[in-house]
Design a protein around this motif. Sequence first.
Motif, short mmCIF file in Angstrom:
data_model
loop_
_atom_site.label_atom_id
_atom_site.label_comp_id
_atom_site.label_asym_id
_atom_site.label_seq_id
_atom_site.Cartn_x
_atom_site.Cartn_y
_atom_site.Cartn_z
N GLU A 32 84.15 13.93 -8.48
CA GLU A 32 85.42 14.65 -6.63
C GLU A 32 86.38 13.03 -7.24
O GLU A 32 86.18 12.09 -7.20
CB GLU A 32 84.12 14.22 -5.98
CG GLU A 32 84.99 14.98 -4.48
CD GLU A 32 84.70 14.49 -3.73
OE1 GLU A 32 84.23 13.01 -3.16
OE2 GLU A 32 86.03 15.49 -1.96
N THR A 34 89.25 11.25 -5.00
CA THR A 34 89.53 11.68 -3.50
C THR A 34 91.06 11.30 -3.49
O THR A 34 91.81 10.37 -4.62
CB THR A 34 89.11 10.84 -2.50
OG1 THR A 34 88.84 9.40 -2.87
CG2 THR A 34 87.55 11.92 -2.38
N ARG A 47 97.53 18.18 -0.48
CA ARG A 47 97.09 19.13 0.18
C ARG A 47 97.72 20.11 -0.70
O ARG A 47 96.80 21.54 -1.02
CB ARG A 47 96.78 18.99 1.40
CG ARG A 47 96.39 17.98 1.90
CD ARG A 47 95.30 18.00 3.58
NE ARG A 47 94.87 16.60 4.06
CZ ARG A 47 95.54 15.36 4.12
NH1 ARG A 47 96.87 15.70 4.71
NH2 ARG A 47 94.24 14.85 4.52
N ARG A 54 89.61 16.16 -2.24
CA ARG A 54 90.70 16.29 -0.84
C ARG A 54 90.99 15.17 -0.60
O ARG A 54 90.99 13.94 -1.53
CB ARG A 54 88.95 15.48 -0.59
CG ARG A 54 88.24 15.12 0.79
CD ARG A 54 87.02 15.08 1.04
NE ARG A 54 86.68 14.35 0.43
CZ ARG A 54 86.05 13.16 1.63
NH1 ARG A 54 86.54 12.65 1.89
NH2 ARG A 54 84.61 12.35 -0.22
N CYS A 56 92.49 12.27 2.16
CA CYS A 56 92.22 11.79 3.19
C CYS A 56 93.03 10.72 3.99
O CYS A 56 94.60 10.65 3.35
CB CYS A 56 91.42 10.38 2.89
SG CYS A 56 89.97 10.67 1.64
#
Lengths: 307, 307
Positions: A32, A34, A47, A54, A56
């Motif tokens: 993953e 981030t 996004r 992800r 943040c």
Amino acid sequence: MTRIYDRVALIGLGLIASSMYWAIKRGGLVGEVTGYARTEATREKAREIGLCDRVCDSAAEAAEGADLVVLCVPVGAMGAVAEEIAPVLKPGATVSDVGSVKRSVIEAVAPHLPEGVHFVPAHPLAGTEHSGPESGFAELFDNRWCIIVPSDEDTDAEAVATLRALWEGMGANVDEMDADHHDLVLAVTSHTPHLIAYTMVGVADDLRRVTDSEVIKYSAAGFRDFTRIAASDPTMWRDVFLTNKDATLEILGRFTEELFALQRAIRTGDGDHLFEYFTHTRAIRRGIIEAGQDTDAPDFGRGAPRK
Amino acid sequence: MTRIYDRVALIGLGLIASSMYWAIKRGGLVGEVTGYARTEATREKAREIGLCDRVCDSAAEAAEGADLVVLCVPVGAMGAVAEEIAPVLKPGATVSDVGSVKRSVIEAVAPHLPEGVHFVPAHPLAGTEHSGPESGFAELFDNRWCIIVPSDEDTDAEAVATLRALWEGMGANVDEMDADHHDLVLAVTSHTPHLIAYTMVGVADDLRRVTDSEVIKYSAAGFRDFTRIAASDPTMWRDVFLTNKDATLEILGRFTEELFALQRAIRTGDGDHLFEYFTHTRAIRRGIIEAGQDTDAPDFGRGAPRK
Ligand SMILES: NC(=O)c1ccc[n+]([C@@H]2O[C@H](COP(=O)([O-])OP(=O)(O)OC[C@H]3O[C@@H](n4cnc5c(N)ncnc54)[C@H](OP(=O)(O)O)[C@@H]3O)[C@@H](O)[C@H]2O)c1
Ligand SMILES: NC(=O)c1ccc[n+]([C@@H]2O[C@H](COP(=O)([O-])OP(=O)(O)OC[C@H]3O[C@@H](n4cnc5c(N)ncnc54)[C@H](OP(=O)(O)O)[C@@H]3O)[C@@H](O)[C@H]2O)c1
């Protein structure tokens, strides 16, 4: 593909970070990823285009629990980011960066990092004049060098080896070098040439007798890639020159010395001096071609496809 | 295709002349093209590769009876060649050249030409760092500028129009400009950038702490196209700087002035000055892209396919 890290955090989501993300995805190298960028606008854009698994809203949130945190912000911002994420770093995690200058990044970042976190600075020698979250592409690092600069002599060998595997997985060839040497080599091969290109473009623009449109129209004759370089991100380059000050000033000093000698040769009509100088530099170019470091696709050293 | 001249003579058989020959053939623009080069070796090579319909053993032999004679030798050799061919020039013929500097070529060539011969200097803004009879290719001038510099106010309009048609037939866009303005524009867009690139490559080579192989290996980071420029023909560039002395020295003076200001900003840590300067030059680059003068294929302004 081989998974190299379970969790990677990219702090800063510009050209380098977005290229890393796409290269990581291409290779299936990380579980993953981030990401975090300073402005809401950049995070939104990330996004929207699916940049990072992800995104943040704080650097600490992105870094928490990561096995590798890569600082992909301008060199002058590295210290503050390191300070912010330090409290959440997981023991045994690696912190790295992609800054174009290494000594000053080490000085700014290392003091903030807790015991048990490995700091392995790096610098991929690849870029374009574009910036921002939409400028990255998976191929940016293919066949380019990435220089790993272990922050001190007892940098954990396994942490270095794993980071090396990640860069190789992203397509790069990896070398190791100490920080001061890195900064000098880059002052010669990248930083000073960029400053010179910026200067030449500024001169052309100031010269009102040569109208802007003419400089632009006829820029094909040698000047155009100077303008391309001079379009690079101002923040990044300001930070590079402020933080690689000594090496840049040293190379600039030598540069002006040589330039004055050539200028004098022009003024006095010393054709032999010019001819010898130009013959000598031609040989250097031959060396580059023989070393297989250039192709027939001239590109001011970028070599990667662009969007 | 339209035949524009019956007989054209190319004096000098290097990059520019050989590209002209292949472009002329591609367009079927000329009945017969004769050629001459100084050395037997170049003439042999030309015959071997079919460069020119007829390769002659003297410039006079090649020029005799030609409707257009194009001097394609280094700028410093133009005067002597003009003197040699002057006696055989046919009344009504046009003499042109492709030299990178125009004022000095006019001064060197015009006095030798007989009454009734039209002198129409020109300069194609296209080149590569390669030279010699084998370096040319038909596409070199496609979509590049060729600047025609009528030698004085009463240059025959028809002679200019016919030469223009030839260059357009070889793929170029043609502009007219006076000689001094040409020399200043080129000092900015080509001559000074080349001198700077030569200098930077010389500096890199002198710096023994950064080993040659490292400069070569890591030259990807901005320096590599400097080495490409610095591989250009030493004779050609010596002549350019010796003959475009005033404009080059003027631009160099401004360049060092600006460079010193940036150097001082680095030394004093004046990040705002650097940031503003870099932001300004970035805008110039935008202008070039908006003017449609650049593509996504960075190539230091050459833009033509190479062999
Ligand atoms: N570009 C190159 O050619 C190149 C090559 C090798 C290495 N590098 C190095 O890579 C690093 C990133 O360069 P890049 O080209 O990817 O830059 P970029 O495209 O301009 O992106 C920079 C990122 O850093 C964030 N950022 C900027 N200032 C910040 C601050 N003060 N605090 C926190 N975040 C901040 C930006 O966030 P916002 O978008 O929200 O402002 C943006 O996401 C630099 O250290 C540079 O020296 C660049
Ligand atoms: N290269 C560029 O990027 C470029 C672009 C635009 C304009 N130009 C101009 O075009 C002209 C030719 O350049 P180029 O690149 O084609 O050069 P090149 O490839 O080096 O060829 C030069 C030719 O001139 C001949 N020559 C050299 N010195 C001579 C002399 N003293 N007397 C008689 N002939 C001589 C050479 O003959 P040998 O082979 O027998 O020695 C050769 O055939 C120059 O004036 C240059 O300024 C060049």
